[in-house]
Design a protein around this motif. Structure first.
Motif, PDB file in Angstrom:
ATOM      1  N   TYR A 128      -6.733  46.843  14.259  1.00 33.16           N
ATOM      2  CA  TYR A 128      -6.052  47.527  12.416  1.00 33.16           C
ATOM      3  C   TYR A 128      -7.826  47.777  12.213  1.00 33.16           C
ATOM      4  O   TYR A 128      -8.462  46.666  12.525  1.00 33.16           O
ATOM      5  N   THR A 164      -4.012  49.386   9.070  1.00 32.51           N
ATOM      6  CA  THR A 164      -4.058  50.587   9.099  1.00 32.51           C
ATOM      7  C   THR A 164      -3.545  50.189  10.588  1.00 32.51           C
ATOM      8  O   THR A 164      -5.093  49.984  11.078  1.00 32.51           O
ATOM      9  N   ASP A 167      -3.679  56.116  13.737  1.00 28.92           N
ATOM     10  CA  ASP A 167      -3.244  57.805  13.098  1.00 28.92           C
ATOM     11  C   ASP A 167      -3.108  58.604  13.441  1.00 28.92           C
ATOM     12  O   ASP A 167      -3.790  58.937  14.512  1.00 28.92           O
ATOM     13  N   TYR A 191       0.415  56.908   9.455  1.00 25.26           N
ATOM     14  CA  TYR A 191      -0.007  55.236  10.610  1.00 25.26           C
ATOM     15  C   TYR A 191       1.439  55.234  10.747  1.00 25.26           C
ATOM     16  O   TYR A 191       2.142  54.809   9.949  1.00 25.26           O
ATOM     17  N   VAL A 194       1.328  49.750   9.258  1.00 25.38           N
ATOM     18  CA  VAL A 194       0.506  49.419   7.404  1.00 25.38           C
ATOM     19  C   VAL A 194       0.720  47.731   7.415  1.00 25.38           C
ATOM     20  O   VAL A 194       2.154  47.459   7.609  1.00 25.38           O
ATOM     21  N   ARG A 225       0.101  59.448   5.304  1.00 24.07           N
ATOM     22  CA  ARG A 225      -1.229  58.692   4.819  1.00 24.07           C
ATOM     23  C   ARG A 225      -1.369  58.573   3.096  1.00 24.07           C
ATOM     24  O   ARG A 225      -2.269  57.941   2.469  1.00 24.07           O
ATOM     25  N   VAL A 228       0.276  55.718   1.187  1.00 26.31           N
ATOM     26  CA  VAL A 228       0.076  53.783   1.105  1.00 26.31           C
ATOM     27  C   VAL A 228       0.407  53.373   0.083  1.00 26.31           C
ATOM     28  O   VAL A 228       0.434  52.508  -0.271  1.00 26.31           O
TER      29      VAL A 228
END
Length: 424
Positions: A128, A164, A167, A191, A194, A225, A228
């Motif tokens: 992560y 995260t 990607d 992501y 998370v 993205r 978050v």
């Protein structure tokens, strides 16, 4: 990506057609190896760079490596569980204790920081990547088609960390408000995982029933993205200017018309000297009614925003608190296995001892050819663990050479036996 009016999102709503296509592109470079252990091993053996005997030996090596890594993480997991139990919001024993003994805030904060550092190491092992405060703040007030613009009060946190992984560019389907019978696919950077770790301040005011004596963990999947900030407590809905206009303009118009009627009627009634007070009182009540209706419209709009937020996150939350720790342990074991197996295979199929830099490039090339993605391979972390387990040796020229599969397997077993004796 521009923000979209959240009220329109209720009409232009997302369907359940959320998916990540096979071979979906990645929008950033990261160390995450998105392949199950068995699939990775088979993909490497399918390259036909090893003889049949070597392939059988590598399979045996892989089985032993998996068992050893499970044992390797067990002690750290048990210690983390022991330390976290006192600040776990879901631990029933903690609640019973809190009813009788007042906990010391300094001790709680120290325990929370210690657990956070241990969780950080597990997160790093699971590949992560932490988001900086600036990266989190850059998403505040902005929302994707599925999000809600929010205000975030960062002052309510004693500590806050967001990590995260994955990607990738996902696909979601929308029903346009002007053509609701169509489902339109939309690419959105997400992501895949998370993790949010936070502890609130003692005097924090929040709509969430989050005790500042606890360390809270949350894990989500497939989060856009730009959304978050939706995962954080201490948020307030940000009403768009369009919605403010929808609420304020009709109300001001109604209040203005009512005032005009009050003045006009007052003049007329004054001229006729009939029921002046009663008429004025009724018109004033009408004006107050418009004001009350405007306030109610504001709260109803805010509630619709929160409903949209809840719908967005309902299917995306994976786990919380102690459950997150168990998930992370399994993911860390999978990533360690993949990294070691890749590095070992790259060494084994190389004709001579290999340097760190060349090993990194070779592993990344194998991954690119195997799963068609670019991965930032952490060669230092992998070699450190391989040396600890006795899988490879380092020469005086700082080049690395692997042991033969059978010998490496024996070294793994010897390491396991030594650790078992320490546990006893």
């Amino acid at each position: 990506m521009p923000s979209i009016d959240p009220l329109r999102k209720l009409l232009q709503h997302s369907t359940t057609g959320e998916y990540i296509a096979a071979g979906a592109p990645h929008w950033d470079l990261e160390p995450y190896i998105a392949l199950a252990c068995d699939q990775l091993q088979q993909s490497l053996l399918d390259r036909d760079e090893l003889s049949a005997d070597q392939q059988a030996a590598v399979r045996h090596f892989g089985q032993t490596l998996s068992a050893v890594l499970h044992h390797y993480g067990r002690r750290g997991q048990a210690e983390l569980n022991r330390r976290y139990v006192g600040i776990d919001p879901d631990n029933e024993g903690v609640r019973a204790k809190n009813c009788e003994v007042e906990q010391d805030d300094a001790e709680i904060n120290a325990a929370a920081k210690d657990c956070t550092e241990r969780i950080r190491r597990v997160l790093r092992a699971a590949n992560y990547t932490p988001l900086s405060r600036e990266q989190i703040e850059s998403t505040v007030g902005i929302a994707s088609q599925w999000g809600v613009p929010l205000h975030v009060d960062f002052d309510v946190f004693t500590q806050l960390a967001v990590y995260t992984r994955g990607d990738i560019v996902g696909v979601r389907t929308l029903r346009p408000w002007h053509r609701p019978w169509l489902e339109v696919p939309v690419e959105v950077p997400v992501y895949q995982r998370v993790v949010v770790v936070y502890q609130l301040q003692q005097d924090a005011k929040s709509d969430w029933a989050a005790d500042p004596h606890h360390l809270h963990l949350r894990m989500f999947k497939n989060i856009p993205r730009l959304d978050v900030d939706m995962l954080l407590p201490g948020t307030r809905v940000k009403i768009s200017w369009l919605d403010r206009t929808k609420i304020v303009v009709p109300s001001l118009g109604g209040i203005g018309m009512t005032i005009w009627k009050i003045v006009r009627t007052a003049l007329l009634v004054a001229a006729l000297s009939l029921y002046t007070a009663a008429v004025l009182f009724g018109l004033i009540l009408a004006a107050l009614g418009y004001i009350v209706r405007s306030v109610m419209n504001y709260f109803q709009t805010r509630d619709r925003y929160m409903l949209n937020l809840t719908r967005s996150l309902y299917h995306q939350k994976l786990d919380s608190n102690a459950g997150v720790i168990y998930r992370l342990r399994e993911e860390a074991q999978q990533q360690r296995y993949s990294e070691i197996l890749l590095a070992y295979y790259a060494m084994l199929t190389n004709d001579e001892a290999i340097s760190r830099r060349r090993l990194k490039r070779r592993v990344e090339r194998i991954l690119r050819e195997t799963i068609d993605i670019e991965v930032a391979f952490d060669v230092s972390k992998t070699l450190e663990l391989m040396m600890l387990l006795g899988i490879c040796t380092q020469g005086p020229d700082e080049r690395y050479r692997p042991h033969r599969p059978a010998q490496a397997t024996e070294h793994l077993r010897a390491w396991w036996d030594a650790q078992s004796l320490e546990d006893d």
